[in-house]
Design a protein around this motif. Structure first.
Motif, mmCIF file in Angstrom:
data_model
loop_
_atom_site.group_PDB
_atom_site.id
_atom_site.type_symbol
_atom_site.label_atom_id
_atom_site.label_comp_id
_atom_site.label_asym_id
_atom_site.label_seq_id
_atom_site.Cartn_x
_atom_site.Cartn_y
_atom_site.Cartn_z
ATOM 1 N N ILE A 17 0.876 4.259 -2.927
ATOM 2 C CA ILE A 17 0.725 5.694 -2.654
ATOM 3 C C ILE A 17 1.883 6.485 -3.267
ATOM 4 C CG2 ILE A 17 0.809 7.437 -0.829
ATOM 5 C CD1 ILE A 17 -1.903 6.142 -1.160
ATOM 6 N N THR A 49 -4.611 1.721 6.501
ATOM 7 C CA THR A 49 -4.390 2.425 5.232
ATOM 8 C C THR A 49 -5.652 3.153 4.788
ATOM 9 O OG1 THR A 49 -2.785 0.734 4.561
ATOM 10 C CG2 THR A 49 -3.633 2.169 2.839
ATOM 11 N N TYR A 57 -6.003 7.253 4.228
ATOM 12 C CA TYR A 57 -6.059 7.816 2.882
ATOM 13 C C TYR A 57 -7.457 8.053 2.338
ATOM 14 C CZ TYR A 57 -1.056 7.021 2.738
ATOM 15 O OH TYR A 57 0.286 7.057 3.011
ATOM 16 N N THR A 115 -6.623 -4.845 -2.312
ATOM 17 C CA THR A 115 -5.420 -5.357 -1.643
ATOM 18 C C THR A 115 -5.456 -6.877 -1.500
ATOM 19 O OG1 THR A 115 -6.469 -4.849 0.483
ATOM 20 C CG2 THR A 115 -4.907 -3.245 -0.369
ATOM 21 N N LEU A 129 -6.986 2.858 -2.636
ATOM 22 C CA LEU A 129 -6.797 2.535 -1.226
ATOM 23 C C LEU A 129 -7.820 3.230 -0.337
ATOM 24 C CD1 LEU A 129 -2.883 2.641 -1.042
ATOM 25 C CD2 LEU A 129 -4.367 0.651 -1.303
ATOM 26 N N THR A 148 -3.630 -3.898 8.171
ATOM 27 C CA THR A 148 -3.007 -3.040 7.154
ATOM 28 C C THR A 148 -4.061 -2.301 6.330
ATOM 29 O OG1 THR A 148 -1.095 -4.521 6.984
ATOM 30 C CG2 THR A 148 -1.463 -3.000 5.159
ATOM 31 N N CYS A 149 -5.094 -3.027 5.886
ATOM 32 C CA CYS A 149 -6.157 -2.397 5.094
ATOM 33 C C CYS A 149 -6.920 -1.363 5.921
ATOM 34 C CB CYS A 149 -7.128 -3.453 4.575
ATOM 35 S SG CYS A 149 -6.440 -4.541 3.325
ATOM 36 N N PRO A 196 0.811 -1.227 0.000
ATOM 37 C CA PRO A 196 0.000 0.000 0.000
ATOM 38 C C PRO A 196 0.840 1.271 0.000
ATOM 39 C CG PRO A 196 -0.887 -1.591 1.553
ATOM 40 C CD PRO A 196 0.438 -2.121 1.110
ATOM 41 N N ALA A 197 1.936 1.272 0.775
ATOM 42 C CA ALA A 197 2.820 2.442 0.790
ATOM 43 C C ALA A 197 3.437 2.660 -0.580
ATOM 44 C CB ALA A 197 3.914 2.251 1.847
#
Length: 268
Positions: free
Chosen positions: A39, A139, A143, A72, A63, A135-136, A35-36
């Motif tokens: 972005i 994130t 965002y 994801t 995201l 994580t999802c 994910p990073a």
């Protein structure tokens, strides 16, 4: 033997494998890092395109809630080979070093061996799914520009589908390892099986094309369809198809039965 005790014994064995730590750390870093990376890629697109268009790539809701759950988990399903290699190495080593035979001499049954590995696979799949969930969630919270609370968990069922897909693939890797007992050969077969399956499905006669969806890895992949065509205004399957969840669980049961049958008939 108690399942928790079997799990502890198997995890102790795994902790002695350097590959276990290396692949798990790499897998975890990829889950957190993808994910990073997305972005940063969108920011890069924004920088190089700012003089040519007013379109802002950062506004693509890749995201954002609720899209993030499907986007994801679909990408993460391509990483499951890392976890499968851990299973293949650990089980093939059991055969190579005659650990299975020694365990049976010491009082383990073949069923105990099967249950210890399934418990480990379950824990690895659950831990991975939990990391994906966290994580999802983080994130999306960071965002997504605007959302209501109901949007946050709209689509979280894709994490459940991801768990079934990962658990099923690791059981499939277990099955292949028991058949071949050699780590390099098994990993090779895991890598080529999916392309071969797709080729076979694509060459089915027209009247039998429907059967393609019920092949083991195809059925599992059908739970989470490719989500990205939606950003090109194409219609997609944006939900988990429950019939394929059932087919996937059925295949998992068949594979487990196949593993046990092979263990019972093999000279360990």
């Amino acid at each position: 033997m108690n399942l928790i005790k079997l799990l502890k014994i198997d995890l102790i064995k795994l902790s002695n494998y350097r590959a276990f730590w290396v692949l798990n750390i790499l897998y975890g870093l990829l889950i957190v890092g993808i994910p990073a990376g997305v972005i940063e890629f969108l920011k890069w697109l924004d920088r190089i395109g700012e003089d040519f268009s007013e379109f802002n790539p950062m506004k693509i809701p890749v995201l954002h809630f609720p899209d993030i759950w499907q986007n994801t988990t679909y990408v993460y399903t391509w990483l499951k080979i890392f976890m499968a290699i851990i299973i293949v190495i650990s089980i093939s080593n059991e055969f190579s070093y005659k650990t299975v035979r020694q365990n049976i001499i010491d009082g383990f049954s073949r069923l105990d061996f099967l249950m210890s590995k399934l418990a480990t696979i379950f824990v690895m799949s659950f831990a991975s799914s939990l990391l994906v969930l966290i994580t999802c969630l983080l994130t999306g919270l960071i965002y997504t520009p605007e959302f209501e609370f109901g949007d946050v968990f709209n689509g979280v069922e894709f994490v459940g589908a991801y768990f079934i897909d990962l658990f099923g693939f690791l059981v499939f890797a277990f099955f292949m390892t028991v058949l071949m007992k050699r780590s390099a050969l098994t990993v090779f077969m895991l890598l080529i099986y999916r392309p071969v399956e797709l080729i076979f499905i694509s060459n089915l006669p027209r009247q039998l094309e429907f059967l393609g969806d019920y092949f083991p890895l195809q059925a599992m992949s059908n739970m989470i369809e490719v989500p990205f065509p939606r950003y090109a205004f194409q219609e997609i399957q944006d939900y988990v198809v429950m019939p394929f969840v059932g087919v996937s669980l059925l295949w998992i049961g068949i594979l487990i039965y196949g593993i046990y049958s092979k263990l019972k008939s093999s000279d360990l």
